[in-house]
Design a protein around this motif. Sequence first.
Motif, PDB file in Angstrom:
ATOM      1  N   UNK A 110       1.281  -1.147   0.117  1.00 26.97           N
ATOM      2  CA  UNK A 110      -0.074   0.096   0.341  1.00 26.97           C
ATOM      3  C   UNK A 110       0.964   1.217  -0.376  1.00 26.97           C
ATOM      4  N   UNK A 111       0.446   1.797  -0.827  1.00 28.66           N
ATOM      5  CA  UNK A 111       1.803   3.193  -1.522  1.00 28.66           C
ATOM      6  C   UNK A 111       0.598   4.682  -0.580  1.00 28.66           C
ATOM      7  N   UNK A 112      -0.088   4.333  -0.181  1.00 27.04           N
ATOM      8  CA  UNK A 112      -0.592   5.969   0.473  1.00 27.04           C
ATOM      9  C   UNK A 112      -0.125   5.464   2.010  1.00 27.04           C
ATOM     10  N   UNK A 113       0.279   4.561   2.608  1.00 23.59           N
ATOM     11  CA  UNK A 113       0.804   4.622   4.382  1.00 23.59           C
ATOM     12  C   UNK A 113       2.410   4.367   4.841  1.00 23.59           C
ATOM     13  N   UNK A 114       3.030   5.944   4.806  1.00 24.21           N
ATOM     14  CA  UNK A 114       4.380   5.589   4.714  1.00 24.21           C
ATOM     15  C   UNK A 114       4.950   4.255   5.897  1.00 24.21           C
ATOM     16  N   UNK A 115       6.388   3.682   6.251  1.00 20.58           N
ATOM     17  CA  UNK A 115       6.357   2.646   6.751  1.00 20.58           C
ATOM     18  C   UNK A 115       7.420   2.200   6.328  1.00 20.58           C
ATOM     19  N   UNK A 116       8.160   0.920   7.033  1.00 20.67           N
ATOM     20  CA  UNK A 116       9.508   0.785   6.993  1.00 20.67           C
ATOM     21  C   UNK A 116       9.451  -0.575   6.413  1.00 20.67           C
ATOM     22  N   UNK A 139       6.648   7.162  -3.235  1.00 15.69           N
ATOM     23  CA  UNK A 139       5.672   7.385  -2.708  1.00 15.69           C
ATOM     24  C   UNK A 139       5.085   8.491  -2.062  1.00 15.69           C
ATOM     25  N   UNK A 140       6.417   9.201  -1.020  1.00  7.61           N
ATOM     26  CA  UNK A 140       6.376   9.685  -0.232  1.00  7.61           C
ATOM     27  C   UNK A 140       8.072   9.932   0.592  1.00  7.61           C
ATOM     28  N   UNK A 141       7.885  11.078   1.304  1.00  7.32           N
ATOM     29  CA  UNK A 141       9.563  10.878   1.717  1.00  7.32           C
ATOM     30  C   UNK A 141      10.284  10.731   3.183  1.00  7.32           C
ATOM     31  N   UNK A 142       8.870   9.516   3.067  1.00  8.26           N
ATOM     32  CA  UNK A 142       8.933   9.234   4.802  1.00  8.26           C
ATOM     33  C   UNK A 142       9.092   7.832   4.980  1.00  8.26           C
ATOM     34  N   UNK A 143       8.752   6.703   3.534  1.00  5.93           N
ATOM     35  CA  UNK A 143       9.133   5.118   3.742  1.00  5.93           C
ATOM     36  C   UNK A 143      10.667   4.898   3.967  1.00  5.93           C
ATOM     37  N   UNK A 144      10.936   3.949   4.405  1.00  3.55           N
ATOM     38  CA  UNK A 144      12.374   3.395   3.949  1.00  3.55           C
ATOM     39  C   UNK A 144      12.050   1.912   3.745  1.00  3.55           C
ATOM     40  N   UNK A 145      13.196   1.756   3.101  1.00  3.25           N
ATOM     41  CA  UNK A 145      13.520   0.349   2.115  1.00  3.25           C
ATOM     42  C   UNK A 145      14.554  -0.613   3.180  1.00  3.25           C
ATOM     43  N   UNK A 146      15.045  -1.663   3.225  1.00  2.00           N
ATOM     44  CA  UNK A 146      15.768  -2.555   3.450  1.00  2.00           C
ATOM     45  C   UNK A 146      15.809  -3.325   2.751  1.00  2.00           C
ATOM     46  N   UNK A 147      16.906  -3.743   1.982  1.00  2.00           N
ATOM     47  CA  UNK A 147      16.961  -4.953   0.919  1.00  2.00           C
ATOM     48  C   UNK A 147      17.703  -6.134   0.780  1.00  2.00           C
ATOM     49  N   UNK A 148      18.096  -6.968   1.615  1.00  2.00           N
ATOM     50  CA  UNK A 148      18.518  -8.413   1.336  1.00  2.00           C
ATOM     51  C   UNK A 148      18.963  -9.238   0.301  1.00  2.00           C
ATOM     52  N   UNK A 149      19.712  -8.706  -0.286  1.00  2.00           N
ATOM     53  CA  UNK A 149      19.826  -9.920  -1.581  1.00  2.00           C
ATOM     54  C   UNK A 149      20.398 -10.765  -1.839  1.00  2.00           C
ATOM     55  N   UNK A 150      20.242 -12.263  -2.130  1.00  2.00           N
ATOM     56  CA  UNK A 150      21.734 -12.808  -2.465  1.00  2.00           C
ATOM     57  C   UNK A 150      21.498 -13.249  -3.505  1.00  2.00           C
ATOM     58  N   UNK A 151      22.792 -13.760  -3.689  1.00  2.00           N
ATOM     59  CA  UNK A 151      23.355 -14.327  -5.140  1.00  2.00           C
ATOM     60  C   UNK A 151      24.643 -14.876  -4.607  1.00  2.00           C
ATOM     61  N   UNK A 152      24.741 -15.818  -6.350  1.00  2.00           N
ATOM     62  CA  UNK A 152      25.947 -16.339  -5.812  1.00  2.00           C
ATOM     63  C   UNK A 152      27.814 -15.467  -6.040  1.00  2.00           C
ATOM     64  N   UNK A 153      27.728 -14.913  -7.016  1.00  2.00           N
ATOM     65  CA  UNK A 153      28.798 -13.999  -7.443  1.00  2.00           C
ATOM     66  C   UNK A 153      28.582 -12.847  -7.773  1.00  2.00           C
ATOM     67  N   UNK A 154      29.459 -11.524  -7.381  1.00  2.00           N
ATOM     68  CA  UNK A 154      28.804 -10.598  -8.195  1.00  2.00           C
ATOM     69  C   UNK A 154      28.782 -10.240  -9.511  1.00  2.00           C
ATOM     70  N   UNK A 155      28.478 -10.832 -10.393  1.00  2.00           N
ATOM     71  CA  UNK A 155      28.157 -11.097 -12.270  1.00  2.00           C
ATOM     72  C   UNK A 155      27.125 -12.197 -11.946  1.00  2.00           C
ATOM     73  N   UNK A 156      26.554 -13.115 -10.896  1.00  2.00           N
ATOM     74  CA  UNK A 156      25.208 -12.744 -11.304  1.00  2.00           C
ATOM     75  C   UNK A 156      24.033 -12.027 -11.120  1.00  2.00           C
ATOM     76  N   UNK A 157      24.498 -10.703 -10.245  1.00  2.00           N
ATOM     77  CA  UNK A 157      23.698  -9.751  -9.861  1.00  2.00           C
ATOM     78  C   UNK A 157      22.973  -9.018 -10.478  1.00  2.00           C
ATOM     79  N   UNK A 158      21.135  -9.504 -10.450  1.00  2.00           N
ATOM     80  CA  UNK A 158      20.565  -9.080 -11.924  1.00  2.00           C
ATOM     81  C   UNK A 158      19.789  -7.024 -10.725  1.00  2.00           C
TER      82      UNK A 158
END
Length: 357
Positions: A110-116, A139-158
């Motif tokens: 939901x993009x109309x409610x700020x959150x983490x 969507x706003x200036x308050x929401x925050x995002x933490x992204x943990x992204x797993x791959x095999x190697x650097x050259x396989x990162x999409x």
Amino acid sequence: MGVRSRPVFHPLRVAAVERLCDDAVAVTFDVPAGLAEAYAFAPGQSLTLRREVDGRDERRSYSICAPAGAPPRIGVRAVPGGLFSDWLVHEVRPGDVLQVLPPTGRFTPTLDTPGHHVLLAAGSGITPMLSIAASVLAADTESTVTLLYGNRRTDTVMFADELADLKDRHPGRLQLAHVLSRESREAEVLSGRLDAERLTLLVDALLPAGAVDHWWLCGPYGMVRDARDVLEGLGVPEERIHQELFYADDVPPEPIRHADEAPAGSVVQAVVVLDGRTTTCALPRDRTVLEGAQRVRPDLPFACKGGVCGTCRALVTDGEVHMRRNFALDRAEIDAGYVLTCQSIPLSDTLTVDYDR
């Protein structure tokens, strides 16, 4: 109650094909003005593509990687022997016309409610996460995002460059951590697989679990299962955890079985309701409802046939089935009588399934 409007495939021209790494591309579609409303999407939704191969109607769903409001764009990683993915990655070119279904899916914030928002992804599971992250941050200036992204190697990162650009645009609101299983990182916690042990370490190091509004999980079954176990162990409420599987090949379906009281016989007398039209047919007891009914109703909706996407969802209004596996329906839907027809084996002598409800 009226008949639920069901989207139909439209021919869309490929506007661009971008190479992401050796085995992955992003495909952008050109949507005519007259179809703009039909193909407006929410972040996290997907597009189903259709092609005919050796006389068979083949379909696959791919998550949209573009932010809300942009032209629809999907990310595709080639799967060894993949009927669709190899074709999209190695053969499709700008100007080609593909059959595409309008956006579907409920893996959407939901993009109309700020959150983490915390996004846990592995491999091609990054595709909807890129759309979600970019849309939430815009969507706003308050929401925050933490992204943990797993791959095999650097050259396989999409989408490595796009993720870096997104981080540069929102340095104080996007926390990005790449976890590599076959390449050492400077921080030991970022070296290895995104399994339960490593996820526990990362959550302890980076995130107070109680301060997260939504957890988004996308990737292979093993990673999603481990992540759910970790979060449930930390007491995260179920309604804050959202998941989407890209495949569940490591989870074999249960063998076909029938209730002991199921009467003997080779077929089930079934009624199928779709687009306001009722069809009566005989279904084999040793095949799924979808497979058996497609003989007389080739217009039945489907995509993955693996219990993952939810495209074949229908309501059982009479009779009983056994759903061998389910990665798309929530408990409330199951309790209400909804099933995935690609995974449902008839148990009763008579059966009615309604795709319009």
